[in-house]
Structure formats: structure tokens, C-alpha cells
Design an enzyme around this catalytic site. Structure first.
Site, PDB file in Angstrom:
ATOM      1  N   ARG A 210      -2.996  -3.970   0.724  1.00 56.61           N
ATOM      2  CA  ARG A 210      -3.315  -2.880   1.651  1.00 56.61           C
ATOM      3  C   ARG A 210      -4.719  -2.648   1.897  1.00 56.61           C
ATOM      4  NH1 ARG A 210       0.077   1.304   2.999  1.00 56.61           N
ATOM      5  NH2 ARG A 210       2.159   1.561   2.020  1.00 56.61           N
TER       6      ARG A 210
ATOM      7  N   SER B 229       4.325   4.345 -10.204  1.00 55.72           N
ATOM      8  CA  SER B 229       3.154   4.167 -10.725  1.00 55.72           C
ATOM      9  C   SER B 229       2.825   4.486 -12.133  1.00 55.72           C
ATOM     10  CB  SER B 229       2.255   5.155  -9.749  1.00 55.72           C
ATOM     11  OG  SER B 229       0.926   4.983  -9.979  1.00 55.72           O
TER      12      SER B 229
ATOM     13  N   GLY C  19       8.667  -0.649 -10.120  1.00 54.37           N
ATOM     14  CA  GLY C  19       8.537   0.476 -10.923  1.00 54.37           C
ATOM     15  C   GLY C  19       7.635   1.671 -10.505  1.00 54.37           C
TER      16      GLY C  19
ATOM     17  N   SER D  38       7.394  -0.598  -4.679  1.00 59.46           N
ATOM     18  CA  SER D  38       8.876  -0.862  -3.675  1.00 59.46           C
ATOM     19  C   SER D  38       9.885   0.108  -4.402  1.00 59.46           C
ATOM     20  CB  SER D  38       9.221  -2.239  -4.018  1.00 59.46           C
ATOM     21  OG  SER D  38       8.870  -2.766  -5.319  1.00 59.46           O
TER      22      SER D  38
END
Lengths: 214, 214
Positions: A71, A40, A38, A112
Site C-alpha cells: 500500500r 490483524s 487472517g 484479505s
């Protein structure tokens, strides 16, 4: 046992003597991946935390793979180009698959945005040898851009609107909503569900599909 | 909770509401990494399987990350250049760290020939805030090249000697033995230890250091 597989030809596949079934029996649950996608600000991390907490309170072992956190480690050598975003998702999918194989309920929380990247992960987690052996359940945080931008918990929409972040999903990079998802989280009568409501929806799905017992 | 960390500046760190300690209490063990290094044919996979089995029989949840297996998935886009070998080890180290954080005893089995790559993983799994908070234990399979080449379970030494594989560790690429390792597996009076003996040695270490209980 050892067998030669694919290329490169000098890599062998080692069968572990303890299999997934045995691990699952040990901790009385079934390994799988809950993939939360979904925009941000749509509540992915909130749901991931709440779900993790709810599963733990039921004695289930789960683990959150958060896109942002990954990340900082595994994917710290990736940027935000289209190619790097795809590789980012691929690696998280592969790690989620290992966690599911280890017997854990893995909660992957990532924007995603591209359908093809999510579909690749789903394919990775589908056992072609078994009917309905899909081990990845997609949770779509179906919140409008308006809602997400109003929340803007990290102040990123503001930066994106000001042109200080380029290629921001929902602003100048597309979000492709899932065409088929197992669970959809959305407003009801203009009210967003609470973290507990959202987690409850996912836990019910896992329970009904037998994942909370070996 | 949320805090801004490092670069890139648009990535946030999400604190999960269920921490490592809670997961460890749930399954009554402590997450860590057993890193098995050594030449091809030195018995890494054999030890990994045997250790996994022994831990399972004690009700402990462990998972094997096998260097060869990971090259079919997460690391399938990596080759055998020096740079790719380093990235191969780095990614396995990062995944092992996630597994340890999840509370599992992660058994990583890789040739991992270069000292600097192994040291980087150890550093990754050392918490600078705590004395003795090293969560990676190195097991060195100290078998002579002669023994490994005589075993040659995959027929790779034969290919390397015939020049059909280039850059093969021990033949035309170096293996740098650990300068400090927690556990060493070696021949005694010319006899190689059995898989059970090897696993027992590691289990004793884990037990003595408190990892088999929360």
C-alpha cells in the site's frame, strides 16, 4: 511467437524464450504462492518473516508481499472502500502470479477478509490445463478475535473500539474464514504456536508437495 | 521491526528478516531493472527475449515484464488515455522495483513514450541514501519511425495510418526520446544489430557495473 488474445485487440502476447521450467531448474525450486490470511494481530507478518527466513536457510529464493508494504507503493492509490479492497487483493494476486511464474516462492501476507477476493486469486493461480495445478496455498491464521485484540500489536483494535477507525476487520467489517485452506495455524491446548513452529508447518507442506525442488 | 510511515496512518512498514543482500548472495547477482523503451516495432520484445536467454545461459535469474502481457493481467483495468498510460507505467515500475528487491534482473519492455513517466520510474528506483545507487538502466531502441513502420510486425502502423487506431505512438501520439539513457541500440552503417548483438551490449553493461555477481 505471437498470438492475438482477448480484448483490447491491439495487445499481443509475447512468448518468452526462457520459460518457467528453465527458471525453476536454475534455482532448484518451484514457483508458487503461499497466501496468508487472517485478522490483524493473528500473526501473518510474523509467519511471513519466519517462513522467509526458514526458506532462505534452505537455499530457497522467496519474497514477501506484505499487504501494508504494498500500500506504500503499487497500491498507494487505493483506499479501504469495498471496491478498493478488492482491487488491492487483485493486484497483489496478479503480482504474486508473476513472482510464481518467475520461479520464486511468493509469500503474500494480507488480511484479505472477503472469500470472493481470495477465491479470485486462487482461480488466477490455477492452471485449468493441468489437474492439481493449483499454485496458491492458503494459510489461515485461525486465531480468535479475543487473542488478536489482546495482542493488538499496532494499537488498531483500540482505535477501532473507540470509533476512530471505521470498517475495521473483525470489529465493524466482517472476516470470512476460508471454507477450504491448505494449512491452518491455530492454538493447541490454549497455546499459540511459535514462529518456528508455524514456518515449519508451511515448509513441510511445500516440501511434501515437491515445491522445494525443481 | 515496525515503524509508522506517511499516510494513511494505519499502515505499518514491516521489515523482512531476510534482506535484499541475503537474497542476492543466494543467487550471486544484483537485482536491477533494464527498462527498454522505443516505438512499436523497434525491437523491444526481441531484445527482451534475447537478453533473458543470454542471462539465463550465464546462470542468472531474470524475468521479463512485457507491457502487452501485463495489460492482460495486473493492468487489464487500464485503457490508453494519457492518465491510464501513466498509471500503466507506474504499476510496471512498482512491480519492477519489487522484482529488483527480490534480487532478480527485471527486464521491462514497454513503449513508455512519455519522458515524465519514465523519469518517475527511474526516481522510484534510485536510492537517495547512496551515491550512484540507480537500479534502473534505460535502453533506448533508437530506430527511425520509417524502419519500425516498414517492419510493422503486428500490422498496427497500417491500422493507425488508416485511422482505425487513434492515439498511436509515432503516428498521432508523441514519442519523447530519452535525454539520457544508459544504453542506446541503433543502426550501424544502415544495418540493424542482431538480437545477440543487442543482448550482448546490455550484458556487457550489466557485467561492467557489477550486476552479474553478488
Amino acid at each position: 511467437m505471437m498470438s492475438v488474445m482477448g480484448n483490447p485487440t491491439n495487445i499481443f502476447w509475447h512468448e518468452s524464450t526462457v520459460g518457467k521450467t528453465e527458471r525453476q531448474n536454475l534455482i532448484n525450486q518451484q514457483g508458487c504462492v503461499v497466501w496468508i490470511t487472517g485478522l490483524s494481530g493473528s500473526g501473518k507478518s510474523t509467519l511471513a518473516c519466519s517462513l522467509n527466513r526458514e526458506l532462505h536457510s534452505r537455499g530457497k529464493l522467496s519474497y514477501v508481499l506484505d499487504g501494508d508494504n504494498v500500500r506504500h507503493g503499487l497500491n498507494k492509490n487505493l483506499g479501504f472502500s469495498s471496491e478498493d479492497r478488492t482491487e488491492n487483493i487483485r493486484r497483489v494476486g496478479e503480482v504474486a502470479k508473476l513472482f510464481a511464474d518467475a520461479g520464486l516462492i511468493c509469500i503474500a501476507s494480507l488480511i484479505s477478509p472477503y472469500r470472493k477476493d481470495r477465491d479470485a486469486c486462487r482461480a488466477m493461480l490455477t492452471d485449468a490445463n493441468f489437474i492439481e495445478a493449483i499454485l496458491l496455498f492458503c494459510v489461515f491464521m485461525n486465531m480468535s478475535l479475543e487473542v488478536c485484540e489482546r495482542r493488538d500489536p499496532k494499537g488498531l483494535y483500540k482505535l477501532a473500539r473507540a470509533g476512530k477507525i471505521k470498517g475495521f476487520t473483525g470489529i465493524d467489517d466482517p472476516y470470512e474464514p476460508p471454507l477450504n485452506c491448505e494449512i491452518m495455524i491455530e492454538e493447541k491446548d490454549g497455546v499459540c504456536p511459535t514462529p518456528c513452529d508455524m514456518a515449519g508447518q508451511v515448509v513441510s507442506y511445500l516440501d511434501e508437495n515437491g515445491f522445494l525442488h525443481a
